[in-house]
Write a protein that holds these residues in place. Sequence first.
Motif, PDB file in Angstrom:
ATOM      1  N   ASP A   1       0.816  -1.216   0.000  1.00  0.00           N
ATOM      2  CA  ASP A   1       0.000   0.000   0.000  1.00  0.00           C
ATOM      3  C   ASP A   1       0.852   1.268   0.000  1.00  0.00           C
ATOM      4  N   GLU A   2       1.981   1.219   0.681  1.00  0.00           N
ATOM      5  CA  GLU A   2       2.823   2.421   0.792  1.00  0.00           C
ATOM      6  C   GLU A   2       3.473   2.812  -0.537  1.00  0.00           C
ATOM      7  N   VAL A   3       3.603   1.874  -1.465  1.00  0.00           N
ATOM      8  CA  VAL A   3       4.234   2.169  -2.754  1.00  0.00           C
ATOM      9  C   VAL A   3       3.195   2.213  -3.875  1.00  0.00           C
ATOM     10  N   SER A   4       1.940   2.402  -3.501  1.00  0.00           N
ATOM     11  CA  SER A   4       0.840   2.409  -4.460  1.00  0.00           C
ATOM     12  C   SER A   4       0.127   3.754  -4.457  1.00  0.00           C
ATOM     13  N   VAL A   5      -0.552   4.040  -5.570  1.00  0.00           N
ATOM     14  CA  VAL A   5      -1.454   5.184  -5.665  1.00  0.00           C
ATOM     15  C   VAL A   5      -2.851   4.625  -5.416  1.00  0.00           C
ATOM     16  N   HIS A   6      -3.597   5.253  -4.515  1.00  0.00           N
ATOM     17  CA  HIS A   6      -4.920   4.753  -4.148  1.00  0.00           C
ATOM     18  C   HIS A   6      -6.012   5.620  -4.754  1.00  0.00           C
ATOM     19  N   PHE A   7      -7.090   4.960  -5.175  1.00  0.00           N
ATOM     20  CA  PHE A   7      -8.238   5.624  -5.788  1.00  0.00           C
ATOM     21  C   PHE A   7      -9.489   5.248  -5.003  1.00  0.00           C
ATOM     22  N   VAL A   8     -10.362   6.233  -4.796  1.00  0.00           N
ATOM     23  CA  VAL A   8     -11.630   5.987  -4.127  1.00  0.00           C
ATOM     24  C   VAL A   8     -12.719   6.700  -4.917  1.00  0.00           C
ATOM     25  N   GLY A   9     -13.804   5.980  -5.203  1.00  0.00           N
ATOM     26  CA  GLY A   9     -14.961   6.566  -5.884  1.00  0.00           C
ATOM     27  C   GLY A   9     -16.068   6.822  -4.873  1.00  0.00           C
ATOM     28  N   TYR A  10     -16.706   7.979  -4.989  1.00  0.00           N
ATOM     29  CA  TYR A  10     -17.728   8.383  -4.030  1.00  0.00           C
ATOM     30  C   TYR A  10     -19.071   8.607  -4.713  1.00  0.00           C
ATOM     31  N   GLU A  11     -20.123   8.364  -3.946  1.00  0.00           N
ATOM     32  CA  GLU A  11     -21.469   8.773  -4.329  1.00  0.00           C
ATOM     33  C   GLU A  11     -22.085   9.398  -3.086  1.00  0.00           C
ATOM     34  N   ASP A  12     -22.532  10.639  -3.222  1.00  0.00           N
ATOM     35  CA  ASP A  12     -23.114  11.367  -2.086  1.00  0.00           C
ATOM     36  C   ASP A  12     -22.178  11.351  -0.875  1.00  0.00           C
ATOM     37  N   ASP A  13     -20.919  11.634  -1.107  1.00  0.00           N
ATOM     38  CA  ASP A  13     -19.897  11.714  -0.054  1.00  0.00           C
ATOM     39  C   ASP A  13     -19.638  10.391   0.661  1.00  0.00           C
ATOM     40  N   GLN A  14     -20.101   9.281   0.101  1.00  0.00           N
ATOM     41  CA  GLN A  14     -19.861   7.966   0.676  1.00  0.00           C
ATOM     42  C   GLN A  14     -18.972   7.157  -0.266  1.00  0.00           C
ATOM     43  N   PRO A  15     -17.908   6.524   0.237  1.00  0.00           N
ATOM     44  CA  PRO A  15     -17.066   5.708  -0.641  1.00  0.00           C
ATOM     45  C   PRO A  15     -17.826   4.471  -1.108  1.00  0.00           C
ATOM     46  N   VAL A  16     -17.798   4.242  -2.438  1.00  0.00           N
ATOM     47  CA  VAL A  16     -18.493   3.083  -3.008  1.00  0.00           C
ATOM     48  C   VAL A  16     -17.572   2.224  -3.869  1.00  0.00           C
ATOM     49  N   ALA A  17     -16.370   2.709  -4.162  1.00  0.00           N
ATOM     50  CA  ALA A  17     -15.414   1.962  -4.985  1.00  0.00           C
ATOM     51  C   ALA A  17     -14.003   2.319  -4.539  1.00  0.00           C
ATOM     52  N   ALA A  18     -13.095   1.360  -4.722  1.00  0.00           N
ATOM     53  CA  ALA A  18     -11.701   1.600  -4.349  1.00  0.00           C
ATOM     54  C   ALA A  18     -10.790   0.750  -5.222  1.00  0.00           C
ATOM     55  N   ALA A  19      -9.551   1.196  -5.350  1.00  0.00           N
ATOM     56  CA  ALA A  19      -8.545   0.454  -6.122  1.00  0.00           C
ATOM     57  C   ALA A  19      -7.183   1.032  -5.784  1.00  0.00           C
ATOM     58  N   ARG A  20      -6.161   0.299  -6.209  1.00  0.00           N
ATOM     59  CA  ARG A  20      -4.804   0.836  -6.074  1.00  0.00           C
ATOM     60  C   ARG A  20      -4.041   0.545  -7.364  1.00  0.00           C
ATOM     61  N   LEU A  21      -3.007   1.338  -7.574  1.00  0.00           N
ATOM     62  CA  LEU A  21      -2.185   1.244  -8.776  1.00  0.00           C
ATOM     63  C   LEU A  21      -0.726   1.275  -8.375  1.00  0.00           C
ATOM     64  N   ARG A  22       0.041   0.342  -8.945  1.00  0.00           N
ATOM     65  CA  ARG A  22       1.488   0.379  -8.777  1.00  0.00           C
ATOM     66  C   ARG A  22       2.107   0.599 -10.148  1.00  0.00           C
ATOM     67  N   ILE A  23       3.007   1.554 -10.226  1.00  0.00           N
ATOM     68  CA  ILE A  23       3.734   1.816 -11.462  1.00  0.00           C
ATOM     69  C   ILE A  23       4.970   0.932 -11.459  1.00  0.00           C
ATOM     70  N   MET A  24       5.022   0.034 -12.431  1.00  0.00           N
ATOM     71  CA  MET A  24       6.121  -0.908 -12.553  1.00  0.00           C
ATOM     72  C   MET A  24       7.092  -0.380 -13.618  1.00  0.00           C
ATOM     73  N   ASP A  25       8.127  -1.155 -13.937  1.00  0.00           N
ATOM     74  CA  ASP A  25       9.129  -0.702 -14.909  1.00  0.00           C
ATOM     75  C   ASP A  25       8.516  -0.280 -16.236  1.00  0.00           C
ATOM     76  N   ASP A  26       7.673  -1.133 -16.833  1.00  0.00           N
ATOM     77  CA  ASP A  26       7.150  -0.805 -18.157  1.00  0.00           C
ATOM     78  C   ASP A  26       5.629  -0.906 -18.257  1.00  0.00           C
ATOM     79  N   TYR A  27       4.929  -0.935 -17.122  1.00  0.00           N
ATOM     80  CA  TYR A  27       3.466  -0.990 -17.154  1.00  0.00           C
ATOM     81  C   TYR A  27       2.895  -0.512 -15.821  1.00  0.00           C
ATOM     82  N   GLY A  28       1.602  -0.299 -15.809  1.00  0.00           N
ATOM     83  CA  GLY A  28       0.888  -0.005 -14.580  1.00  0.00           C
ATOM     84  C   GLY A  28       0.136  -1.247 -14.140  1.00  0.00           C
TER      85      GLY A  28
END
Length: 120
Positions: free
Chosen positions: A18-45
């Motif tokens: 988690d510390e080396v990832s970018v985190h994403f959260v999707g909201y509806e009416d100020d409530q989190p409804v979706a989440a994901a994380r992304l790690r940038i690797m050498d030649d891909y995400g």
Amino acid sequence: MFIEEQNVTEEEEHDGLDEVSVHFVGYEDDQPVAAARLRIMDDYGKLERICVLKEHRGLSFGKQMIGTMEERVQKEGRDKAKLNAQTRAETFYESLGYRTTSDEFMDANIPHVTMEKSFR
């Protein structure tokens, strides 16, 4: 959300990345409804931990989340995204342009396949 619904242990979910990832959260009416994380690797995400609350599935939250993550991958100068999809979600990712690049494998006792998408 993922731990309870997917019956995954906390030890499996907390992999120390988690510390080396970018985190994403999707909201509806100020409530989190979706989440994901992304790690940038050498030649891909690497798109990971993508989840949408059950009652919000089918409302384009997943599609929007993937699109936002792909934009970030490209902004980081990578021309490919990879993810490990649960086999029951394989057709969803195919509809977004991903192709299966592995045989089925088990992760946390759930069948998965690796999928990739090129931005070239």
